[in-house]
Design a protein around this motif. Structure first.
Motif, PDB file in Angstrom:
ATOM      1  N   SER A  49      -2.856   2.159  -2.284  1.00  0.00           N
ATOM      2  CA  SER A  49      -4.141   1.518  -2.010  1.00  0.00           C
ATOM      3  C   SER A  49      -4.618   1.717  -0.573  1.00  0.00           C
ATOM      4  CB  SER A  49      -4.056   0.017  -2.311  1.00  0.00           C
ATOM      5  OG  SER A  49      -3.112  -0.617  -1.452  1.00  0.00           O
ATOM      6  N   THR A  50      -3.716   2.123   0.319  1.00  0.00           N
ATOM      7  CA  THR A  50      -4.109   2.317   1.715  1.00  0.00           C
ATOM      8  C   THR A  50      -3.949   3.775   2.148  1.00  0.00           C
ATOM      9  OG1 THR A  50      -1.874   1.674   2.434  1.00  0.00           O
ATOM     10  CG2 THR A  50      -3.545  -0.051   2.371  1.00  0.00           C
ATOM     11  N   ARG A  64       1.200  -0.555  -2.006  1.00  0.00           N
ATOM     12  CA  ARG A  64       0.480  -0.591  -0.726  1.00  0.00           C
ATOM     13  C   ARG A  64       0.083   0.814  -0.274  1.00  0.00           C
ATOM     14  NH1 ARG A  64       1.341  -0.693   4.925  1.00  0.00           N
ATOM     15  NH2 ARG A  64       3.536  -0.075   4.703  1.00  0.00           N
ATOM     16  N   TRP A 108      -3.051   9.178   7.618  1.00  0.00           N
ATOM     17  CA  TRP A 108      -2.672   7.765   7.682  1.00  0.00           C
ATOM     18  C   TRP A 108      -1.330   7.641   8.373  1.00  0.00           C
ATOM     19  CZ3 TRP A 108       1.527   4.944   6.021  1.00  0.00           C
ATOM     20  CH2 TRP A 108       1.384   3.540   5.983  1.00  0.00           C
ATOM     21  N   THR A 140      -6.888   6.687   2.217  1.00  0.00           N
ATOM     22  CA  THR A 140      -7.290   7.240   3.513  1.00  0.00           C
ATOM     23  C   THR A 140      -7.236   8.755   3.492  1.00  0.00           C
ATOM     24  OG1 THR A 140      -6.472   5.274   4.670  1.00  0.00           O
ATOM     25  CG2 THR A 140      -6.754   7.275   5.983  1.00  0.00           C
TER      26      THR A 140
END
Length: 255
Positions: A205-206, A202, A217, A210
């Motif tokens: 991918s995030t 996670r 983030w 960012t």
């Protein structure tokens, strides 16, 4: 917390000062060739030495060392060891005619060490200049970040810096204590080992996507200790100019 993270993430990556390079080679003709090519770059200032023993006296005054591998009386790895005893993180480029894999195992920490084979000067010297810049840029960025992080040690924030290769290069005591460890236990280890596999996926991918877009983030994460215990934390991830990451944890509590 936001101000501290922003200060660290936006710290200047390097100064405008020229990069001072110490070149060491027992072949004076090849040494002159190196110096001539590197001196064509306005941001590189070159000093040359044919004797490693004499070169050691100057390592405290330079930003990077470039050394031949095969030299009489000492080889490049022995010279590297002598340099590391005086300057553990000084960027060092080792010129060698051997494959990197043949000698890399003898280097205890390659974070600040690069290997470059002696090929055609027309191509090798351009690559050499790039290696020098990359190492010194990273080194200056880390020194700037560490100065900022020194102040963080006195706060209650849990902060760690991850180098571009994905391993912790700095961990403060608060961050380490969240994982039941000492800072030295985490430095050098991949950041992914501090999160469950699904959380790593996670974050990649995030959070990391960012950060690659030049944003910070923030979000809740599940963290994992070596013993398998987990806790939740509000996590901020920011990027440094050289590709390093800054992790800041707040509000952690055991699940």
């Amino acid at each position: 917390m936001d101000d501290i993270a922003a200060e660290t993430a936006n710290a200047p990556a390097s100064s405008d000062e020229p990069i001072k390079v110490l070149c060491v080679d027992d072949d004076p003709d090849y040494l002159d060739l190196i110096a001539a090519h590197l001196s064509d770059h306005d941001d590189l200032s070159v000093r040359t030495e044919t004797a490693p023993a004499e070169a050691l006296a100057h390592v405290d005054a330079v930003d990077c060392v470039v050394s031949d591998y095969e030299m009489p009386g000492t080889n490049g790895l022995e010279f590297l060891s002598d340099v590391r005893a005086r300057a553990p993180t000084l960027p060092f480029v080792l010129f060698t005619g051997s494959e990197r894999a043949a000698i890399a195992e003898e280097v205890p920490d390659s974070t600040w060490t690069e290997f470059l084979r002696k090929n055609s000067p027309a191509t090798t010297m351009s690559i050499l200049a790039g290696r020098i810049r990359r190492l010194v840029h990273h080194h200056r960025t880390m020194r700037t970040a560490e100065r900022s992080l020194t102040a963080i040690e006195a706060t209650g924030d849990a902060v760690a810096v991850v180098d571009p290769d994905g391993a912790f290069s700095f961990v403060n005591r608060v961050f380490a204590s969240r994982f039941g460890a000492d800072p030295d236990d985490l430095v050098g280890r991949p950041w992914r080992e501090c999160f469950p596999d699904e959380e790593v996926e996670r974050l990649e991918s995030t959070a990391l996507e960012t950060v690659r877009d030049d944003w910070q983030w923030t979000g809740g994460t599940v963290c994992e200790t070596d013993g398998g215990d987990t806790f939740t934390a509000q996590t901020r991830v920011a990027g440094l100019d050289d590709g390093s990451l800054v992790f800041c944890l707040t509000g952690a509590g055991e699940e």
